[in-house]
Design a protein around this motif. Sequence first.
Motif, short mmCIF file in Angstrom:
data_model
loop_
_atom_site.label_atom_id
_atom_site.label_comp_id
_atom_site.label_asym_id
_atom_site.label_seq_id
_atom_site.Cartn_x
_atom_site.Cartn_y
_atom_site.Cartn_z
N UNK A 147 -77.75 -59.57 -31.44
CA UNK A 147 -78.77 -60.34 -32.15
C UNK A 147 -79.50 -61.18 -31.10
N UNK A 148 -80.76 -60.86 -30.85
CA UNK A 148 -81.51 -61.55 -29.77
C UNK A 148 -81.91 -62.97 -30.15
N UNK A 149 -81.46 -63.46 -31.33
CA UNK A 149 -81.66 -64.89 -31.64
C UNK A 149 -80.34 -65.65 -31.49
N UNK A 150 -79.26 -64.95 -31.16
CA UNK A 150 -77.94 -65.60 -31.02
C UNK A 150 -77.65 -65.84 -29.53
N UNK A 151 -77.91 -67.05 -29.08
CA UNK A 151 -77.78 -67.35 -27.64
C UNK A 151 -76.35 -67.23 -27.12
N UNK A 152 -75.38 -67.30 -28.06
CA UNK A 152 -73.98 -67.27 -27.59
C UNK A 152 -73.53 -65.85 -27.22
N UNK A 153 -74.27 -64.83 -27.65
CA UNK A 153 -73.87 -63.46 -27.27
C UNK A 153 -74.93 -62.72 -26.46
N UNK A 154 -76.21 -62.83 -26.86
CA UNK A 154 -77.21 -61.92 -26.27
C UNK A 154 -77.39 -62.12 -24.78
N UNK A 155 -77.16 -63.33 -24.28
CA UNK A 155 -77.39 -63.58 -22.85
C UNK A 155 -76.39 -62.82 -21.96
N UNK A 156 -75.30 -62.35 -22.58
CA UNK A 156 -74.20 -61.78 -21.78
C UNK A 156 -74.37 -60.29 -21.45
N UNK A 157 -75.25 -59.59 -22.18
CA UNK A 157 -75.23 -58.12 -22.10
C UNK A 157 -76.47 -57.50 -21.47
N UNK A 158 -76.28 -56.29 -20.94
CA UNK A 158 -77.38 -55.52 -20.37
C UNK A 158 -77.11 -54.04 -20.59
N UNK A 159 -78.07 -53.20 -20.19
CA UNK A 159 -77.94 -51.75 -20.39
C UNK A 159 -77.80 -51.06 -19.03
N UNK A 160 -77.17 -49.89 -19.02
CA UNK A 160 -77.04 -49.15 -17.76
C UNK A 160 -76.14 -47.95 -17.92
N UNK A 161 -76.07 -47.17 -16.84
CA UNK A 161 -75.22 -45.96 -16.86
C UNK A 161 -74.66 -45.70 -15.47
N UNK A 162 -73.49 -45.07 -15.47
CA UNK A 162 -72.89 -44.61 -14.21
C UNK A 162 -72.35 -43.21 -14.45
N UNK A 163 -72.37 -42.38 -13.41
CA UNK A 163 -71.85 -41.01 -13.56
C UNK A 163 -71.03 -40.64 -12.34
N UNK A 164 -69.94 -39.94 -12.58
CA UNK A 164 -69.09 -39.46 -11.48
C UNK A 164 -68.82 -37.99 -11.68
N UNK A 165 -68.94 -37.22 -10.62
CA UNK A 165 -68.46 -35.84 -10.68
C UNK A 165 -67.05 -35.84 -10.10
#
Length: 320
Positions: A147-165
């Motif tokens: 919830x981008x209006x909830x300062x207690x959670x939204x500030x903590x997260x981001x998006x991304x990916x990693x891959x390993x063969x």
Amino acid sequence: MKTAISSIAGYLPSKIITNDDLSKTLDTTHEWIFDRTGIEQRHLVSDGEFASDLGIIAAKKALEQINFDPSNIDAIIVSTTTSDRRFPSCAARIQGELQANRAFAFDVAAACAGFIYTIAIADSMMKSRQLQNVLLVCCETLSLFVDWTDRSTCVLFGDGAGALLLNAAEDDSPSGLVATKLYTDGSPEKYNSILSHNGPQNDNRGYTTMMGRAVFKYAIENMSASMHEILTENNMTLNDIDWIIPHQANRRILESLCKMKNFPLEKMIITTQDHANTSSASIPLAMCRAIENGRIKKGQTILMTALGAGLVYGSAIIKY
Ligand code: ACO
């Protein structure tokens, strides 16, 4: 045989949101976020961009690094708790886009511990089914589930990916997975309230809720305990470990973990500042960065540890 890493790559979406950017729409400041978490910025997906899109880019980078033909992949295992759709799986889309036509593919949902869970599954399947090449992809878009209006959670997260063969190496290979250890505590208070994606159970788009202080405490206690057990069971101590790569949730959790274990902070890979908590993608992203900048070298021994919603947690030891 041993499960070894042939190549590793990461991908972060191009949109960057700093703490100062957040302070324009939320009652927060850069200082509050940075002091409590060590986070300076996070990368977020743009409209129409989903977890599998990030995973496909990371996977292609990992394969291109060693000119690997996707038709030689035996299986694709994807860690995600933020799948594009309830079904089909992200793994099926990634398999199709890569034209990895021989590979069977499936998703695993183990939240922030997903990398540890999927490398353990890959290792078991490679041994039991004699697979030669397995692609592991961790792709997450937590930004679509907060919830981008909830300062207690939204500030903590981001998006991304990693891959390993991963490849099946000979028993006497100097590189390879040494051990994994997995745990789940799904008791009602952990399952319902500590950290979860709340909303009607059939609603894919509820919000992440969290009891921050309790998560902080559980993360340190349980990551510490799982590190202790995996080392003891393998007749090792922290003196045998060149690097710890933890799940990148929060710098203060990681500093406390080092202090508790009397392990030098300089030997822990920390990238939280650059991409915030990217759930299961955070360990491969941190590992990739540390290899690229020359900190982690071939032959070194790495201890990885993570904890996430469930609660699920665990550790892995690998010789790179
Ligand atoms: N900006 C400014 N103030 C804030 C913010 C913010 N972004 N968020 C909360 N606050 C306020 C609260 O409203 C509260 O105000 P009040 O005293 O007027 O009521 C005050 O700050 C203190 O709130 P707390 O929640 O007690 O703050 P705390 O010092 O515990 O820090 C934090 C919160 C950073 C979430 C901390 O508990 C933490 O790091 N927990 C671990 C959470 C985590 O890493 N989760 C990731 C997912 S789990 C995993 O990956 C392992």
